[in-house]
Design a protein around this motif. Structure first.
Motif, PDB file in Angstrom:
ATOM      1  N   LEU A 125     -12.145  11.700  16.535  1.00 43.47           N
ATOM      2  CA  LEU A 125     -12.863  12.909  15.822  1.00 43.47           C
ATOM      3  C   LEU A 125     -13.527  13.907  16.972  1.00 43.47           C
ATOM      4  CD1 LEU A 125     -14.265  10.812  12.540  1.00 43.47           C
ATOM      5  CD2 LEU A 125     -12.644  12.801  12.606  1.00 43.47           C
ATOM      6  N   VAL A 126     -14.527  13.091  17.731  1.00 46.90           N
ATOM      7  CA  VAL A 126     -15.238  13.703  18.809  1.00 46.90           C
ATOM      8  C   VAL A 126     -14.550  14.461  19.500  1.00 46.90           C
ATOM      9  CG1 VAL A 126     -17.681  13.277  20.551  1.00 46.90           C
ATOM     10  CG2 VAL A 126     -17.241  11.398  18.462  1.00 46.90           C
ATOM     11  N   GLN A 127     -13.415  13.896  20.089  1.00 47.13           N
ATOM     12  CA  GLN A 127     -12.364  14.733  20.734  1.00 47.13           C
ATOM     13  C   GLN A 127     -12.281  16.000  19.867  1.00 47.13           C
ATOM     14  OE1 GLN A 127      -8.822  12.859  23.254  1.00 47.13           O
ATOM     15  NE2 GLN A 127      -8.713  13.412  20.786  1.00 47.13           N
ATOM     16  N   GLY A 128     -11.925  16.003  18.491  1.00 40.74           N
ATOM     17  CA  GLY A 128     -11.600  16.848  18.121  1.00 40.74           C
ATOM     18  C   GLY A 128     -12.506  17.811  17.699  1.00 40.74           C
ATOM     19  N   MET A 129     -14.214  17.379  17.629  1.00 41.25           N
ATOM     20  CA  MET A 129     -15.178  18.178  17.153  1.00 41.25           C
ATOM     21  C   MET A 129     -15.641  19.597  19.345  1.00 41.25           C
ATOM     22  SD  MET A 129     -18.225  15.659  15.986  1.00 41.25           S
ATOM     23  CE  MET A 129     -19.886  16.411  17.276  1.00 41.25           C
ATOM     24  N   GLU A 130     -15.247  18.756  20.432  1.00 41.67           N
ATOM     25  CA  GLU A 130     -14.790  19.990  21.350  1.00 41.67           C
ATOM     26  C   GLU A 130     -13.728  20.558  21.226  1.00 41.67           C
ATOM     27  OE1 GLU A 130     -12.849  17.101  25.013  1.00 41.67           O
ATOM     28  OE2 GLU A 130     -14.665  16.890  25.115  1.00 41.67           O
ATOM     29  N   ALA A 131     -12.568  19.982  21.353  1.00 47.13           N
ATOM     30  CA  ALA A 131     -11.339  21.005  21.227  1.00 47.13           C
ATOM     31  C   ALA A 131     -12.247  22.122  20.082  1.00 47.13           C
ATOM     32  CB  ALA A 131      -9.958  20.334  20.889  1.00 47.13           C
ATOM     33  N   GLY A 132     -12.739  22.069  18.967  1.00 48.19           N
ATOM     34  CA  GLY A 132     -13.242  22.821  17.701  1.00 48.19           C
ATOM     35  C   GLY A 132     -14.031  23.717  18.334  1.00 48.19           C
TER      36      GLY A 132
ATOM     37  N   HIS B  78     -19.827  -8.523  16.232  1.00 47.07           N
ATOM     38  CA  HIS B  78     -19.442  -7.326  16.300  1.00 47.07           C
ATOM     39  C   HIS B  78     -19.048  -6.322  16.743  1.00 47.07           C
ATOM     40  CE1 HIS B  78     -17.533  -9.532  12.718  1.00 47.07           C
ATOM     41  NE2 HIS B  78     -19.153  -9.883  12.160  1.00 47.07           N
ATOM     42  N   LEU B  79     -20.201  -5.846  17.302  1.00 53.08           N
ATOM     43  CA  LEU B  79     -21.509  -4.704  18.573  1.00 53.08           C
ATOM     44  C   LEU B  79     -19.961  -4.178  18.940  1.00 53.08           C
ATOM     45  CD1 LEU B  79     -22.684  -1.991  18.598  1.00 53.08           C
ATOM     46  CD2 LEU B  79     -24.125  -3.572  19.764  1.00 53.08           C
ATOM     47  N   ASN B  80     -19.582  -5.414  19.744  1.00 54.94           N
ATOM     48  CA  ASN B  80     -18.651  -5.114  20.683  1.00 54.94           C
ATOM     49  C   ASN B  80     -17.410  -4.450  20.038  1.00 54.94           C
ATOM     50  OD1 ASN B  80     -20.902  -5.434  22.521  1.00 54.94           O
ATOM     51  ND2 ASN B  80     -20.290  -7.398  23.093  1.00 54.94           N
ATOM     52  N   ASP B  81     -17.292  -4.721  19.706  1.00 49.13           N
ATOM     53  CA  ASP B  81     -15.845  -4.723  18.406  1.00 49.13           C
ATOM     54  C   ASP B  81     -15.576  -2.738  18.362  1.00 49.13           C
ATOM     55  OD1 ASP B  81     -14.494  -7.653  19.421  1.00 49.13           O
ATOM     56  OD2 ASP B  81     -15.413  -8.028  17.689  1.00 49.13           O
ATOM     57  N   LEU B  82     -16.302  -2.612  18.125  1.00 44.49           N
ATOM     58  CA  LEU B  82     -17.184  -0.954  17.432  1.00 44.49           C
ATOM     59  C   LEU B  82     -17.097  -0.216  18.876  1.00 44.49           C
ATOM     60  CD1 LEU B  82     -16.817   1.151  15.401  1.00 44.49           C
ATOM     61  CD2 LEU B  82     -20.124   0.147  15.741  1.00 44.49           C
ATOM     62  N   LEU B  83     -17.598  -0.521  19.557  1.00 49.42           N
ATOM     63  CA  LEU B  83     -17.652  -0.344  20.697  1.00 49.42           C
ATOM     64  C   LEU B  83     -16.364   0.004  22.092  1.00 49.42           C
ATOM     65  CD1 LEU B  83     -21.599  -0.989  22.080  1.00 49.42           C
ATOM     66  CD2 LEU B  83     -20.630   1.093  20.824  1.00 49.42           C
ATOM     67  N   CYS B  84     -15.720  -1.023  21.643  1.00 42.75           N
ATOM     68  CA  CYS B  84     -14.650  -1.277  22.743  1.00 42.75           C
ATOM     69  C   CYS B  84     -13.490  -0.191  22.823  1.00 42.75           C
ATOM     70  CB  CYS B  84     -13.448  -2.355  22.114  1.00 42.75           C
ATOM     71  SG  CYS B  84     -12.242  -2.902  22.769  1.00 42.75           S
ATOM     72  N   MET B  85     -13.535   0.732  21.676  1.00 44.55           N
ATOM     73  CA  MET B  85     -11.965   1.742  21.894  1.00 44.55           C
ATOM     74  C   MET B  85     -12.865   3.377  21.580  1.00 44.55           C
ATOM     75  SD  MET B  85      -9.170   0.729  20.445  1.00 44.55           S
ATOM     76  CE  MET B  85      -9.407  -0.951  21.411  1.00 44.55           C
ATOM     77  N   PRO B  86     -13.703   3.641  22.000  1.00 44.01           N
ATOM     78  CA  PRO B  86     -14.883   4.770  22.218  1.00 44.01           C
ATOM     79  C   PRO B  86     -14.994   4.504  24.116  1.00 44.01           C
ATOM     80  CG  PRO B  86     -15.502   3.904  21.091  1.00 44.01           C
ATOM     81  CD  PRO B  86     -14.329   2.914  20.610  1.00 44.01           C
ATOM     82  N   ILE B  87     -14.924   3.435  24.513  1.00 42.01           N
ATOM     83  CA  ILE B  87     -15.111   3.325  25.954  1.00 42.01           C
ATOM     84  C   ILE B  87     -13.399   3.291  26.633  1.00 42.01           C
ATOM     85  CG2 ILE B  87     -15.481   1.493  27.673  1.00 42.01           C
ATOM     86  CD1 ILE B  87     -18.184   0.668  26.244  1.00 42.01           C
TER      87      ILE B  87
ATOM     88  N   ILE C  85      -5.504  12.971  23.707  1.00 40.90           N
ATOM     89  CA  ILE C  85      -5.121  11.918  22.635  1.00 40.90           C
ATOM     90  C   ILE C  85      -5.483  12.219  20.932  1.00 40.90           C
ATOM     91  CG2 ILE C  85      -5.498   9.237  23.057  1.00 40.90           C
ATOM     92  CD1 ILE C  85      -7.095   8.792  25.527  1.00 40.90           C
ATOM     93  N   SER C  86      -3.980  11.844  20.741  1.00 41.46           N
ATOM     94  CA  SER C  86      -3.305  11.903  19.538  1.00 41.46           C
ATOM     95  C   SER C  86      -4.187  10.166  18.419  1.00 41.46           C
ATOM     96  CB  SER C  86      -1.891  12.347  19.183  1.00 41.46           C
ATOM     97  OG  SER C  86      -1.575  10.888  19.157  1.00 41.46           O
TER      98      SER C  86
ATOM     99  N   ILE D 288     -17.529  13.634  24.972  1.00 40.83           N
ATOM    100  CA  ILE D 288     -16.992  12.813  25.422  1.00 40.83           C
ATOM    101  C   ILE D 288     -16.781  11.784  25.979  1.00 40.83           C
ATOM    102  CG2 ILE D 288     -14.284  12.106  26.331  1.00 40.83           C
ATOM    103  CD1 ILE D 288     -13.999  12.455  23.412  1.00 40.83           C
ATOM    104  N   TYR D 289     -18.144  12.590  27.562  1.00 42.12           N
ATOM    105  CA  TYR D 289     -18.950  12.317  27.814  1.00 42.12           C
ATOM    106  C   TYR D 289     -20.315  11.153  27.063  1.00 42.12           C
ATOM    107  CZ  TYR D 289     -15.875  13.978  31.646  1.00 42.12           C
ATOM    108  OH  TYR D 289     -14.525  14.351  32.870  1.00 42.12           O
ATOM    109  N   LEU D 290     -20.359  11.884  26.519  1.00 41.50           N
ATOM    110  CA  LEU D 290     -21.973  11.658  26.030  1.00 41.50           C
ATOM    111  C   LEU D 290     -21.224  10.200  24.961  1.00 41.50           C
ATOM    112  CD1 LEU D 290     -24.946  12.015  25.000  1.00 41.50           C
ATOM    113  CD2 LEU D 290     -24.118  13.126  23.600  1.00 41.50           C
ATOM    114  N   LEU D 291     -20.266  10.374  24.453  1.00 44.22           N
ATOM    115  CA  LEU D 291     -20.163   8.790  23.784  1.00 44.22           C
ATOM    116  C   LEU D 291     -19.247   7.713  24.557  1.00 44.22           C
ATOM    117  CD1 LEU D 291     -18.920   7.953  21.342  1.00 44.22           C
ATOM    118  CD2 LEU D 291     -16.751   8.063  21.608  1.00 44.22           C
TER     119      LEU D 291
END
Length: 127
Positions: A110-117, A35-44, A64-65, A4-7
């Motif tokens: 998905l990245v958060q899920g990989m972390e939990a896995g 469009h790039l900022n819209d893609l980056l918005c949610m992970p941030i 976060i679910s 998550i920190y890396l993302l």
């Protein structure tokens, strides 16, 4: 938690670089300027939310679910793609932006899920 920190770091760096290039009037492809900022918005935003939630929670493994991530993407979509274009000449409505908000939210999840896995597989190996 490192994923998550890396993302977050990659998305924030890409956002800041993109904004700097736009302010410097560098000729960029439309995807970067529109469009790039819209893609980056949610992970941030979701990374910041997760950090705050974990700071106040005793459960440092809280996640976060998918529903919460997509709900936030829906709220951003409604505000920036429906409300603001009707009330400000600076904003325009674009369905691609909505897709990118949701793509960013799902990528975060998905990245958060990989972390939990990774944690659960480490626990199984230790046992």
């Amino acid at each position: 938690m490192k994923n998550i920190y890396l993302l977050f770091g990659i998305c924030l760096a890409a956002f800041l670089l993109n904004m700097a290039l736009i302010k410097l009037a560098v000729d960029l492809p439309e995807f970067f300027t529109s469009h790039l900022n819209d893609l980056l918005c949610m992970p941030i935003v979701l990374s910041i939310c997760l950090f705050i939630i974990r700071s106040f929670s005793r459960n440092k493994g809280i996640k976060i679910s998918l529903f919460s991530a997509c709900s936030l993407a829906a709220l951003y979509s409604i505000y920036f793609e429906l409300y603001l274009p009707d009330n400000s000449t600076r904003y325009t409505s674009d369905v691609i932006d909505v897709i990118l908000y949701f793509s960013g939210a799902i990528t975060f999840w998905l990245v958060q899920g990989m972390e939990a896995g990774r944690k659960s597989s480490a626990i199984k190996k230790a046992a």
